[in-house]
Design a protein around this motif. Structure first.
Motif, PDB file in Angstrom:
ATOM      1  N   CYS A 439      31.649  34.305  38.829  1.00  0.00           N
ATOM      2  CA  CYS A 439      32.826  33.763  38.048  1.00  0.00           C
ATOM      3  C   CYS A 439      33.264  34.587  36.566  1.00  0.00           C
ATOM      4  O   CYS A 439      34.074  35.471  36.512  1.00  0.00           O
ATOM      5  CB  CYS A 439      33.081  32.301  37.795  1.00  0.00           C
ATOM      6  SG  CYS A 439      34.470  31.734  37.039  1.00  0.00           S
ATOM      7  N   ILE A 440      32.231  34.575  35.651  1.00  0.00           N
ATOM      8  CA  ILE A 440      32.494  35.220  34.442  1.00  0.00           C
ATOM      9  C   ILE A 440      32.249  36.853  34.598  1.00  0.00           C
ATOM     10  O   ILE A 440      33.100  37.525  34.055  1.00  0.00           O
ATOM     11  CB  ILE A 440      30.986  35.096  33.640  1.00  0.00           C
ATOM     12  CG1 ILE A 440      31.182  33.400  33.174  1.00  0.00           C
ATOM     13  CG2 ILE A 440      30.870  35.761  32.168  1.00  0.00           C
ATOM     14  CD1 ILE A 440      30.187  32.646  32.491  1.00  0.00           C
ATOM     15  N   ILE A 441      31.504  37.504  35.427  1.00  0.00           N
ATOM     16  CA  ILE A 441      31.329  38.830  35.813  1.00  0.00           C
ATOM     17  C   ILE A 441      32.903  39.353  36.135  1.00  0.00           C
ATOM     18  O   ILE A 441      33.361  40.337  35.687  1.00  0.00           O
ATOM     19  CB  ILE A 441      30.403  39.270  36.894  1.00  0.00           C
ATOM     20  CG1 ILE A 441      28.852  39.021  36.297  1.00  0.00           C
ATOM     21  CG2 ILE A 441      30.758  40.632  37.258  1.00  0.00           C
ATOM     22  CD1 ILE A 441      27.699  39.060  37.107  1.00  0.00           C
ATOM     23  N   LEU A 442      33.639  38.600  37.312  1.00  0.00           N
ATOM     24  CA  LEU A 442      34.626  39.048  37.802  1.00  0.00           C
ATOM     25  C   LEU A 442      35.901  38.826  36.697  1.00  0.00           C
ATOM     26  O   LEU A 442      36.664  39.860  36.750  1.00  0.00           O
ATOM     27  CB  LEU A 442      35.020  38.265  38.913  1.00  0.00           C
ATOM     28  CG  LEU A 442      33.938  38.677  40.164  1.00  0.00           C
ATOM     29  CD1 LEU A 442      34.465  37.664  41.338  1.00  0.00           C
ATOM     30  CD2 LEU A 442      34.076  39.954  40.359  1.00  0.00           C
ATOM     31  N   ILE A 443      36.013  37.673  35.985  1.00  0.00           N
ATOM     32  CA  ILE A 443      36.956  37.574  35.013  1.00  0.00           C
ATOM     33  C   ILE A 443      36.869  38.881  34.069  1.00  0.00           C
ATOM     34  O   ILE A 443      38.176  39.196  33.771  1.00  0.00           O
ATOM     35  CB  ILE A 443      36.778  36.239  34.523  1.00  0.00           C
ATOM     36  CG1 ILE A 443      37.246  35.033  35.484  1.00  0.00           C
ATOM     37  CG2 ILE A 443      38.026  35.878  33.177  1.00  0.00           C
ATOM     38  CD1 ILE A 443      36.901  33.763  34.932  1.00  0.00           C
ATOM     39  N   PHE A 444      35.821  38.969  33.249  1.00  0.00           N
ATOM     40  CA  PHE A 444      35.517  39.966  32.390  1.00  0.00           C
ATOM     41  C   PHE A 444      35.723  41.574  32.947  1.00  0.00           C
ATOM     42  O   PHE A 444      36.343  42.264  32.282  1.00  0.00           O
ATOM     43  CB  PHE A 444      34.166  39.979  31.792  1.00  0.00           C
ATOM     44  CG  PHE A 444      34.222  38.781  30.685  1.00  0.00           C
ATOM     45  CD1 PHE A 444      35.445  38.520  30.046  1.00  0.00           C
ATOM     46  CD2 PHE A 444      33.071  38.168  30.399  1.00  0.00           C
ATOM     47  CE1 PHE A 444      35.092  37.541  28.971  1.00  0.00           C
ATOM     48  CE2 PHE A 444      33.079  36.835  29.536  1.00  0.00           C
ATOM     49  CZ  PHE A 444      34.092  36.767  29.053  1.00  0.00           C
TER      50      PHE A 444
END
Length: 481
Positions: A439-444
């Motif tokens: 989730c964090i990888i894709l948002i950033f």
């Protein structure tokens, strides 16, 4: 007592005198119960019978515990609603809590499970271990590779609805992102609604159920009208969809979902009628902690510019600088970005559950105290994680401390208890960590983000689960080009 012999004027001698007239077995029982187990922990009883300290405790449990720690020390008992709860807030007692055969997990949670999911105690006790093994196997470390591609696809699909830029409440954003992803993966693709009205309805009822879960686990349902209404709505949702979940076959995957594995076991055990109830329990367990952990991790990272910058550099080095093309996230990619996992674990350390509970079957010794049978023994990860002996500068967000953990061998830092420990650790911990990482990888990767509000305080209202934010926390996002 003046006419008694002098030796009987002493209280101990009086009891010895009485015991001398008892059968041998009775003598042993009284001796052991009166003298070996004489000193109990300090007890906060309150002034109202049965309710005890319930009113004061229920207002702000974490603050109540902190005041009690200062006044009484690391081990103390609180009487709430007729229940004796003995708290262990520092390292003393950890070995007893985790290793003693006189401490039981299932008996501690059977009442809350009955109240919150309407699963009868005898059914829960009969099925719990088998269901735990089933769920743990489906979401264990050796099966994580099965979820990586699914999570990436589902998250990308939800992010497409975000738009190119805007401002939103971070907590609301994480719910809208992770609710459908988690439901579609654990239950069946397409179970989560796509109609805006039905989406709002799901959010409304799950949030009401989640926010009232702790009260619902202890109080009669008739006293919690709105909470009961949402519970019944969710149970009806599963009642309606269980047949489709059971027969669903993915076009891409050849293995059953977690809920399908649960349904298979329930069918084998002739308890299919409880399928919606276990569906509700799985839904709550999979969403209630994952969403706030994702919220806090994202907020902590954005509030620490150096950490945010380092994460962005790592993502660019692995996936490139462009943010428009779809990417695939693999296990090897995750290994190249350890700081993200460190940030998640550091977030969980700081926002850990107030307590995890066990039932005392026979008296146990902690420090100089004897905790009697029948007590709920409450270990506090929240306060254990603030022990400077194990976590120097415990109130600071320092993800680099997790360099010392042997995460490749799936070992956490000493005294880290957020997932429990021993036989019944959280079975979904590895999947939850994976979901938040991706989730964090894709948002950033897709968006430039910044905080518009200061990092909110944590709420002190709840003991069960990850601490919730108190107040709003908005972010601004803009699609990367």
């Amino acid at each position: 007592m003046n006419h008694w012999p002098d030796c009987l004027k002493n209280r101990r001698c009086i009891i010895d005198f009485i015991i001398s007239f008892l059968p041998k077995g009775g003598r042993l029982n009284i001796l052991s119960s009166k003298w070996k187990n004489l000193r109990r922990p300090p007890c906060i009883r309150g002034w109202i019978p049965w309710i005890g300290a319930g009113f004061e405790f229920g207002k702000t449990p974490l603050e109540f515990i902190e005041k009690a720690r200062i006044k009484y020390g690391p081990v103390f008992t609180v009487i709430v609603m007729g229940t004796r709860m003995t708290f262990v807030t520092e390292e003393e007692g950890i070995n007893v809590f985790l290793k003693s055969k006189e401490i039981n997990f299932e008996l501690a949670v059977q009442n809350p499970v009955y109240h919150t999911a309407s699963i009868a105690k005898n059914i829960f006790l009969k099925l719990h271990e088998k269901l735990y093994i089933t769920v743990k196997g489906k979401m264990g470390i050796f099966n994580l590779y099965k979820f990586t591609g699914q999570l990436t696809e589902e998250l990308q699909e939800q992010l497409q609805n975000l738009g190119t830029h805007g401002t939103t409440d971070l907590n609301k954003f994480m719910r809208h992102l992770l609710y459908p992803v988690t439901v579609n993966i654990l239950f069946k693709k397409g179970l989560f609604p796509t109609d805006e009205r039905k989406i709002r309805e799901f959010h409304q009822h799950f949030q009401a159920y989640d926010e009232g879960f702790e009260y619902g686990s202890q109080l009669p349902e008739c006293l919690l009208r709105n909470w009961s209404k949402s519970k019944k709505w969710l149970l009806a949702l599963f009642e309606k969809n269980i047949p489709d979940i059971k027969t669903h076959k993915s076009a891409k995957e050849n293995y059953p979902t977690v809920m399908q594995a649960v349904l298979d076991l329930l069918e084998m055990e002739a308890n299919e009628q409880k399928s919606p109830n276990y569906g509700l329990l799985l839904l709550w367990a999979s969403l209630s902690n994952t969403v706030p952990v994702a919220f806090w991790t994202f907020a902590f990272v954005l509030s620490h510019p150096n950490i945010h910058r380092t994460i962005m550099e790592g993502i660019s080095s692995v996936f490139g600088t462009a943010g428009k093309d779809k990417i695939k996230v693999s296990e090897d990619d995750l290994k190249k970005l350890p700081l993200i996992k460190w940030c998640i674990l550091e977030t969980i350390r700081l926002r850990a559950p107030g307590v995890i509970a066990r039932k005392v079957l026979k008296p146990v010794k902690i420090l100089d105290y004897t905790v009697p049978s029948g007590d709920l023994l409450m270990l506090s990860p929240f306060w254990l994680h603030r022990n400077p002996k194990y976590f120097p500068e415990p109130d600071l967000f320092k993800p680099e401390r997790w360099k010392e953990a042997n995460l490749e061998k799936h070992a956490f830092l000493d005294c880290f208890m957020a997932f429990g420990s021993g036989k019944y650790q959280c079975p979904g911990r590895w999947l939850a960590l994976l979901e938040i990482q991706i989730c964090i990888i894709l948002i950033f990767y897709y968006y430039d983000c910044s905080l518009l509000d200061p990092l909110p305080k944590q709420s002190s209202l709840h003991l069960v689960g990850v601490q919730q934010p108190e107040g709003r926390c908005r972010i601004q996002f803009k699609q990367r080009k």
